[in-house]
Design a protein around this motif. Structure first.
Motif, short mmCIF file in Angstrom:
data_model
loop_
_atom_site.label_atom_id
_atom_site.label_comp_id
_atom_site.label_asym_id
_atom_site.label_seq_id
_atom_site.Cartn_x
_atom_site.Cartn_y
_atom_site.Cartn_z
N LEU A 20 15.34 8.06 3.11
CA LEU A 20 15.13 7.66 1.73
C LEU A 20 13.85 6.84 1.71
N GLN A 21 12.76 7.43 1.20
CA GLN A 21 11.47 6.76 1.29
C GLN A 21 11.46 5.42 0.54
N PRO A 22 11.95 5.33 -0.70
CA PRO A 22 12.06 3.99 -1.29
C PRO A 22 13.06 3.15 -0.50
N GLY A 23 12.64 2.02 -0.06
CA GLY A 23 13.49 1.14 0.72
C GLY A 23 13.46 1.41 2.20
N GLU A 24 12.75 2.47 2.64
CA GLU A 24 12.64 2.79 4.07
C GLU A 24 14.02 2.96 4.70
N PRO A 78 0.81 -1.24 0.00
CA PRO A 78 0.00 0.00 0.00
C PRO A 78 0.83 1.27 0.00
N VAL A 79 2.03 1.23 0.58
CA VAL A 79 2.87 2.43 0.58
C VAL A 79 3.23 2.83 -0.85
N SER A 80 3.48 1.86 -1.71
CA SER A 80 3.86 2.17 -3.09
C SER A 80 2.73 2.83 -3.86
N HIS A 115 8.12 2.43 -7.41
CA HIS A 115 8.36 2.48 -5.97
C HIS A 115 8.43 1.08 -5.38
N TYR A 116 7.52 0.21 -5.82
CA TYR A 116 7.53 -1.17 -5.33
C TYR A 116 8.83 -1.87 -5.71
N GLY A 117 9.28 -1.68 -6.97
CA GLY A 117 10.52 -2.32 -7.39
C GLY A 117 11.72 -1.81 -6.62
N LEU A 118 11.78 -0.49 -6.35
CA LEU A 118 12.88 0.06 -5.56
C LEU A 118 12.84 -0.47 -4.13
#
Length: 688
Positions: free
Chosen positions: A612-616, A147-149, A219-222
């Protein structure tokens, strides 16, 4: 799709042939979920009622069908039998699958891979009508499993070709073919929309914000790539930089392809912009051509129009765009600011409108002017100021104002508070500006007023939740109040509590929302952070209170304390001038204090961080005693681990929206850009 079934991973599909078939079937765009594409010149009604051609030996008769709607949520549909006259009784030889309700059929097909789902959608018209379109099925899977993506900025999709695609190609990310196809399909849709808009005399009205499938999948892939990586590799990417130039501010574009600095140099005009573009794996200097000589006082990139930079030069507000097949950027005039006014904020809406807030403080009664500017639509002449509004601010009469905008919901909120004459109470109002969607004001900015019940204090700072449904206000009595905004633009109080109040500090540094707006972290004191959660009924509840370990010799009044909550709400960072703390909540576990960095006595290098939002990921720079960059992030089990550790010479400055570029530097030194790079080892990233 069901459970842990991965929608795009090659290893979970039954071969590359089926995977390519899924990609090809995505190109069969439908006018709505559950409807086949109409032939050229055919109306929608014709395409919906057209019967499939019968094969030899097959019946052409079929029962009446209630077709599926285009909603993301599945709709329970049933097959409706057409009644037969009593004297025409016949034996029904159709397959039992014809009688399956749509909800049952959707559940069964949900266990299959996407390629098999595409095959099922072509078994018969009933199955086709009951199953959502492939793009809808992908978005449904993302909303359930990532859901975050689904809340990712569309800019991630627009920067895919130049930024993320080479990274995915080097890491052999299995999602790359699907993203490449979606990008090509999206470009075709944009070209079609551009042709339609050129034929229209007015720009199209804004549509409600919906998840962007391309950006969501990027975003999901990152996230998946960086989570699976055991280590991260960061390589320097040099910039052409003048000697003795000072950095004042910087900004990345939403697509992460453009990077601009506000500089002060001895050999160039004061407070000028230096713009760089990411081309062929390096940052290249771009030329900016304009006749305006006034220094820059404000600048920001826009999400829409893409690849656009807005800057303020005295009374001139300019929009910069790159010339085709060139590295040169030219400016056009957006609007003029009245003399003696200063721009305080500039908000870029996701539909392209710009909101400029300027204040005149050189008169006894200060005036706040809000301008709404619209970009030129195809065929238009130029930027247009569609509306402006003046607010008189009588500070000598105890009047206070605060404002904030939420780009995704096309919303600006200004709060005004004035003392009631001969009384100790205040009248506090919220002016909610929204884009009109109904009636004669379609696409125009409209203001709605909401009277706030608080009479003993006034908001001196406000911030929106990321979804735009809540407004958090810092009150003059040292409390914060959370309001919910309803469909009629009225604010309703949800909770009120104490926090670390300091009038000169912005609320955005003392409070942080989760990306969906359902979790709030609030700084109670310089060592305590209080969490709040919104339950399924929309009620806010108090969560755990996180306390940092004590720091010897730290001052009791620390005005530089800031907090940040990660997009998923599972990582929290607190920074002061003396220390930096990280908390993390693993799946099915409670919050744990992960690490604390402290500033050494007599050392001038305080700890710093950025998310860094992608990857938390959490990037930190500390001196212990050597200057060191560390990167932390969750692993595949959700546990927070260290993924990078390297010596540095400069402090952390910021990070790109896609998380692939990290900027280091001091005010008086040349910036250093570190680029996330694959290691080439099993598609993972490793330490440099």
């Amino acid at each position: 799709m069901h459970g842990n079934l991965h929608p795009v991973c090659v290893s979970q599909l039954r071969g590359n042939t089926e995977y390519r078939q899924m990609i090809n079937r995505l190109s069969n765009r439908e006018s709505g979920a559950g409807h086949p594409p109409a032939p050229p010149g055919a109306s929608r009604e014709q395409s919906e009622t057209q019967q499939p051609t019968a094969r030899p030996g097959r019946q052409t008769g079929r029962p009446g069908i209630t077709t599926a709607c285009s909603s993301v949520n599945p709709v329970a549909l049933t097959s409706i039998q057409t009644p037969r006259p009593a004297d025409q009784a016949r034996i029904d030889t159709r397959s039992p699958a014809w009688h399956l309700p749509a909800l049952v059929l959707s559940k069964i097909v949900g266990y299959l891979s996407p390629s098999d789902q595409c095959r099922c959608a072509r078994v018969c018209r009933h199955w086709y009508d009951c199953l959502p379109a492939p793009r809808v099925r992908l978005m449904q899977w993302l909303q359930k499993n990532a859901p975050v993506s689904c809340l990712a900025d569309p800019g991630l999709g627009r920067g895919f070709n130049a930024r993320v695609a080479p990274f995915f190609q080097a890491t052999k990310n299995p999602i790359l073919p699907l993203l490449t196809h979606l990008l090509r399909e999206q470009e075709q849709e944009q070209e079609h929309g551009l042709t339609d808009s050129r034929q229209a005399s007015q720009p199209p009205p804004p549509a409600p914000a919906t998840p962007d499938l391309l950006a969501s999948l990027v975003h999901y892939g990152l996230n998946r790539q960086l989570t699976q990586a055991h280590q991260l590799r960061l390589r320097p990417s040099p910039l052409e930089w003048p000697a003795a130039a000072e950095i004042k501010r910087y900004s990345f574009s939403p697509c992460s392809r453009w990077l601009v600095f506000l500089c002060k140099a001895q050999t160039e005009p004061p407070l000028h912009l230096r713009l760089y573009g990411w081309e062929q794996g390096v940052w290249q200097r771009c030329q900016m051509v304009t006749d305006i000589v006034e220094p820059v006082t404000f600048f920001t990139f826009t999400s829409v129009p893409p690849d656009t930079l807005i800057s303020v030069h005295g009374v001139n507000v300019l929009a910069w765009n790159k010339a085709q097949d060139s590295t040169t950027w030219h400016s056009t005039l957006v609007c003029h600011i009245p003399p003696s006014y200063e721009v305080r904020d500039l908000y870029s809406m996701t539909d392209g409108d710009q909101i400029i807030v300027a204040a005149n403080t050189r008169v006894e009664r200060a005036v706040l002017r809000v301008l709404f500017c619209r970009p030129p639509y195809p065929g238009g002449k130029g930027w247009e100021t569609t509306r402006f509004q003046n607010y008189d601010v009588a500070f000598n009469l105890g009047m206070a104002m605060a404002w904030d905008a939420q780009p995704q919901s096309y919303q600006l909120v200004l709060t005004t508070s004035t003392w009631i004459e001969d009384s100790e109470n205040r009248v506090t109002e919220a002016h909610i500006w929204r884009k009109g969607r109904e009636g004669s004001q379609l696409g125009q900015w409209e203001v709605h007023r909401s009277r706030l019940p608080r009479h003993d204090s006034s908001p001196h700072d406000v911030i929106h939740s990321p979804d735009g449904h809540y407004l958090l206000g810092a009150l003059s009595n040292g409390q914060v109040c959370l309001w919910a905004l309803d469909a009629q633009c009225q604010l309703h109080e949800q909770l009120i509590t104490d926090y670390l109040y300091q009038p000169e500090c912005r609320l955005e540094s003392r409070a942080s929302f989760r990306c969906d707006g359902k979790q709030l972290a609030l700084l109670r004191s310089w060592w305590q952070v209080q969490l709040f959660y919104c339950d399924s009924n929309g009620h806010w509840q108090q969560g755990p209170l996180l306390e940092a370990p004590p720091v010897p010799h730290a001052p009791g009044d620390n005005r530089q304390t800031t907090i940040s909550l990660s997009a998923s709400g599972r990582t929290l960072v607190r920074q002061t001038a003396w220390c930096l703390d990280i908390w993390h909540q693993a799946p099915a576990a409670s919050w744990q204090h992960f690490v604390q960095f402290r500033k050494e006595e007599g050392h001038g290098f305080p700890p710093r961080y950025c998310l860094l939002q992608p990857g938390e990921l959490v990037c930190t720079t500390t001196a212990d005693p050597e200057k060191t960059l560390r990167v932390y992030g969750p692993d595949s089990r959700g546990q927070l681990v260290r993924k990078a550790h390297m010596p540095i010479t400069n402090d952390i400055y910021g990070v790109s929206p896609d998380g692939l570029s990290l900027v280091l530097g001091y005010t008086r030194t040349a910036p250093t850009v570190l680029q996330l790079a694959p290691s080439g080892e099993e598609g993972r990233c490793s330490l440099l």
